[in-house]
Each structure stands twice: as C-alpha cells, then as structure tokens.
Scaffold this active site. Structure first.
Site, short mmCIF file in Angstrom:
data_model
loop_
_atom_site.label_atom_id
_atom_site.label_comp_id
_atom_site.label_asym_id
_atom_site.label_seq_id
_atom_site.Cartn_x
_atom_site.Cartn_y
_atom_site.Cartn_z
N ARG A 261 0.97 -1.33 -0.11
CA ARG A 261 0.09 0.09 0.08
C ARG A 261 0.81 1.39 0.08
NH1 ARG A 261 -4.83 -2.07 4.43
NH2 ARG A 261 -5.24 -3.77 3.23
N ARG A 276 2.24 0.95 10.30
CA ARG A 276 2.04 1.31 9.23
C ARG A 276 3.18 1.34 8.12
NH1 ARG A 276 -2.69 3.85 7.97
NH2 ARG A 276 -2.86 4.18 10.02
N GLU A 348 -6.43 -1.04 15.63
CA GLU A 348 -7.08 -1.69 14.53
C GLU A 348 -6.17 -3.01 14.05
OE1 GLU A 348 -8.54 0.01 11.04
OE2 GLU A 348 -8.49 -1.70 9.82
N SER A 351 -10.24 -6.30 10.08
CA SER A 351 -11.38 -5.69 9.63
C SER A 351 -12.23 -6.74 9.10
CB SER A 351 -11.02 -4.51 8.96
OG SER A 351 -12.19 -3.60 8.60
N ARG A 388 1.12 -6.12 12.52
CA ARG A 388 0.45 -5.59 13.92
C ARG A 388 0.42 -6.66 15.12
NH1 ARG A 388 -3.90 -0.79 11.66
NH2 ARG A 388 -2.17 0.08 10.41
#
Length: 415
Positions: A261, A276, A348, A351, A388
């Site tokens: 990403r 991130r 988070e 999801s 994460r």
RNA sequence: GGACAGAUGGCAGAGCUGGUUGAAUGCACUGGUCUUGAAAACCAGCGAGGGUCAUACCUCCCAGGGUUCGAAUCCCUGUCUGUCCGCCA
C-alpha cells in the site's frame, strides 16, 4: 456497484442510507437522471435496430425470390444515419452512467449507525482485560531497539521510508504467526489458497479498489498491473464472471500474502515503528455465499479472527463501524482492535466486512438457485495482519527488562 | 524476446465458400417415466444480460474498429492461450 434498479425504484431510501457514508446527494440525483437517460436512449436505439433487422431479413428474401431490392435498399439507407445517431447517444449515456456509478460506494446495512469518524464506532465487546504491568510498558520500537528485532535504517536504505527489516526471533515469529494462523483458519473450514501478488485492473475494479483508489496502489511501470493491497483482491476475483451452483456455497478461502500500500494521505501518521508499512504480511479470509448465508458466515469470520487473538492471549475489542468510517465496498464492518500497552490504546488489527452484492455485481459473481441466477454475497476479513500482531505480542509479552516472551501456542512453530 | 497456431454455451466440440445458426452433436445438469431404491434406458427441458405485468423486442460466438442491406463467419488492431526456440528460479 450499487443496484441501479433499486435506486430508480426507491430513490429516497437509497439516498438516505448513502448519506450515512457522506455521499454527495447531488451525485445521486445525477445518477438517477443518467440512469433514466440511458433507459430512454437505449429504447430508441433498440427500436431502430429492430426495424433495421426486419428490413435486412426482407432484403434476403427479396434476393432469393429475385425481386427488385432498390426501393428496400433506399429505405435501409435512410434508416442508417438514425441508427448511428441513436447508437452514439446510447453509448454516451452508458459511459456517463457507468463512470459515475463505479464511484458510488456501497449502501450501508440497516444496522449501521450514523457517525463521522472512528470515534463514533460502537463497542460490541471486550475480550480479555488489558494486562496489568508493575512497570511502565514500552512501545514496540523501543523494545525493538533493545532486542535488535527490527532494523528500520536498513529498510529505508534498500527501499524507502515505511520499509523495515525483521531480524532474529522477530523474523521467526513472523513465519510462526503465518503458519499458526493458516492452521487455525483451516480448522475453521477455510481452504488455503496461494495467489499472485500482482493483479490486473479488471480484478481491482471487481473489488472496488479501482477506479477510485488508484493512488493507494503500487502500479507496475509500463503495465496494466498492480501489486495487491490485500489478498481480498485475488481471492474474491477467483470467481469473477462465473455462475456457481448454490450447493457449492459458501466458499470459504484463506490466503497468506504480502500486501502493498502506498499509504497516500497518511503522511505523518504512525511514522514510528511498524504499524503502518508499505509492505506487510496478512492472512486474509474471503467468503462467497448466497444471500441467505452471508450474515452467518460473517459471524464465523469474526469469531475466527477474534479467537486467534484469544489463543495468543491478546486483549482486544470488537467495534462496529459507523457510516462515516465504513469503507467504499462494505455494507457493514466490524473492526477488531488489539490492546497495545506501550501505546496505551487499542489499534486496529483486523477488519471484517460484508459487501453483500456490491463486489459481486462489479465482478459478476453469481450462483444458480432453482434455475435462476442470483448475485452472490462476498465477504472479506483479516485474520490477522501479521505485522501488527508482532507489535501486539512485543508490547503485551514484555517484561521489566525488555525481554519478550513467546505466546504458548506459537512455541511449536518457533523450533 | 523470436516463429507458428488458436480463442464458440458448464465442459468437449461443429459451424468459419456471409442470410430461419443464439448457434449442430456429445457429456454434464434439471424434471418425468420405469425401479423396493439406485444404475441403465427412454421422454422433456437446459447459455448470459437487458426489456416487458407477461409477450414482443434488443445485445452477446475474446476485445475494439472496418467491409456489407445483412458477419460467429471476410478485413485490420489489441489482448490472452498453446506449441517450438531463446532466457531463467
């Protein structure tokens, strides 16, 4: 893609629910108008086509019977320009409609509450209470420095910022987590798949990443190919343009991939540590279901992700997203947030979304039931983001001297 | 990267000297007859999308252009696949 027939039939309801997603209401008016325009222009075009077809058929008959075709030919000739014009109008209307429609997000489920941001999300439940420490727990990048688990500098050196290198037990832990998660989801009935990390634009359109979110993707120079931002893209598109038998459903898939990403628009956010990154590992779940099955399969996927965290003894909570925080393709989403004692907050880590027919309409994924074809429902969810999870293990399993223990369930994988 | 071949319905596979071919045939599938049940056999149905209350009607034989009154069928371009050669984990 939203259901344009529904939009025509029940404009106000669609408009009301899309307002939850902050869609510009004038855009919807325009969409409805364009749909109407297409319908009309298509109608006239088809009528002219029908006329042309029947005259051509007659022409053939005349020829066979040896009749004179001059008058007929003239008739067809005069029709021709009208057909061309009508076709042009229809195409313009069609293009206008589809380019607009492809940028409209999915309609939120009835259960989705109004809200602007993540602050308005609804807590569904806590699983495990945050661990108590008799010292001040450190953040993962501090721990990484001491243990040498993460090499930030050299990641930047060989690639660029937001790339890091995992070393020693961290590299092993990453591999252990991947294997543990794949085994875990397999025990829950998800079939493991190994997929390409590069996909074409058609696939990205199917899941809703294109055309609107091209800036988030790494594109291969000179090719119409992109690095996948998530395994959801290859997995969901496996069945693009297919008609499945209803007894094949639900199809429950899992894949481990790297995800790529650009993180455009998140400049300055989470620049420390590996929360991130431009590239990260993830085990992803994707399900293709009938309309009746999707709600139940959603719960299975949610349980699966939550139970992995529980097995790792990581405290977490389930948050149902409000309209403003919902993604483009999702009808409803539950995020799982893991407790990070070093940061002192929940972050988070997964999801889970039900897109219902939205992606299936774009990717043409259908199933046959009682002789009739229906759009499938597609669901996706992370179980989990590996990077994460490493952060969460580091922060939750640290001791006062900065050593990090290995979760019990991972020990067999760390030999 | 070079040379040749190909792309048709769920699959296999005709059609490709242009006009009742949206597409033969086989398999698969669905319903029925028969059978205690199954298999076999036989009968019937069976591509997709749009449109309509339902019909009509329109579109689709990889994609996009072109020729023609008319194209799955002829021409051009692109994409993909296969085979051989080269390169390579």
């Amino acid at each position: 893609m939203i259901d344009l027939k529904l939009l025509q039939r029940d404009f106000d309801t669609v408009k009301k629910s899309l307002l939850l997603k902050k869609v510009d209401p004038t855009l919807l008016d325009e969409l409805q108008q364009k749909a109407q325009e297409l319908k009309l222009s298509k109608q006239t075009y088809e009528e002219l086509q029908a006329e042309q077809n029947s005259l051509s058929k007659l022409f053939g008959q005349f020829k066979r019977d040896g009749k004179d075709t001059d008058e007929l030919k003239e008739q067809i000739e005069s029709l021709k320009s009208r057909v061309t014009d009508a076709q042009h109008n229809m195409r313009v209307a069609d293009e206008a409609l589809s380019s607009l429609a492809s940028t409209v997000p999915n309609i939120p489920d009835e259960s989705v509450k109004a809200g602007d941001s993540e602050d308005d999300n609804t807590l569904l439940k806590h699983v495990l209470e945050p661990t108590e420490f008799n010292f001040t727990p450190k953040e993962h990048w501090e721990l990484a420095e001491q243990s040498g688990w993460i090499d930030f500098e050299r990641g930047v050196k060989i690639a660029k910022s937001r790339f890091a290198i995992l070393r020693h037990d961290a590299a092993k832990l990453e591999r252990a987590l991947i294997n543990f998660m794949l085994d875990f989801v397999h025990s829950r009935g998800f079939d493991e798949v190994s997929v390409p990390y590069i996909v074409n634009e058609h696939a990205l359109f199917g899941t809703g990443n294109l055309p609107k979110f091209e800036d988030d993707l790494f594109k291969i120079d000179g090719e119409k190919l992109y690095l996948i931002p998530t395994a959801e893209v290859p997995l969901t598109n496996l069945y693009q343009n297919e008609i499945l038998r209803s007894d094949e459903l639900p199809i429950k898939l899992a894949a481990h991939t790297s995800c790529f990403r650009k993180e455009a628009g998140s400049a300055g956010r989470d620049t420390r540590g590996i929360i991130r990154q431009h590239q990260f590992h993830k085990v992803e779940l994707v399900s293709i279901t009938t309309a009746q099955q999707s709600a139940e399969v959603f719960e299975q996927m949610l349980d699966c992700a939550s139970d992995i965290l529980t097995a790792l003894k990581l405290p977490h909570r389930l948050m149902k997203l409000c309209g403003g925080d919902l993604g483009f393709s999702a009808s409803y989403t539950v995020d799982i947030e893991v407790w990070l004692p070093g940061q002192g907050c929940y972050r988070e880590i997964s999801s889970i979304s039900n897109t219902k027919e939205f992606q299936a309409r774009r990717a043409k994924i259908r199933y046959k039931d009682n002789g009739k074809n229906h759009l499938a429902h597609t669901l996706n969810g992370s179980s989990l983001a590996i990077g994460r999870t490493i952060v969460a293990i580091m922060e939750n399993y640290q001791d006062s001297s900065g050593n990090i223990a290995i979760p019990e369930v991972l020990k067999p994988y760390m030999k």
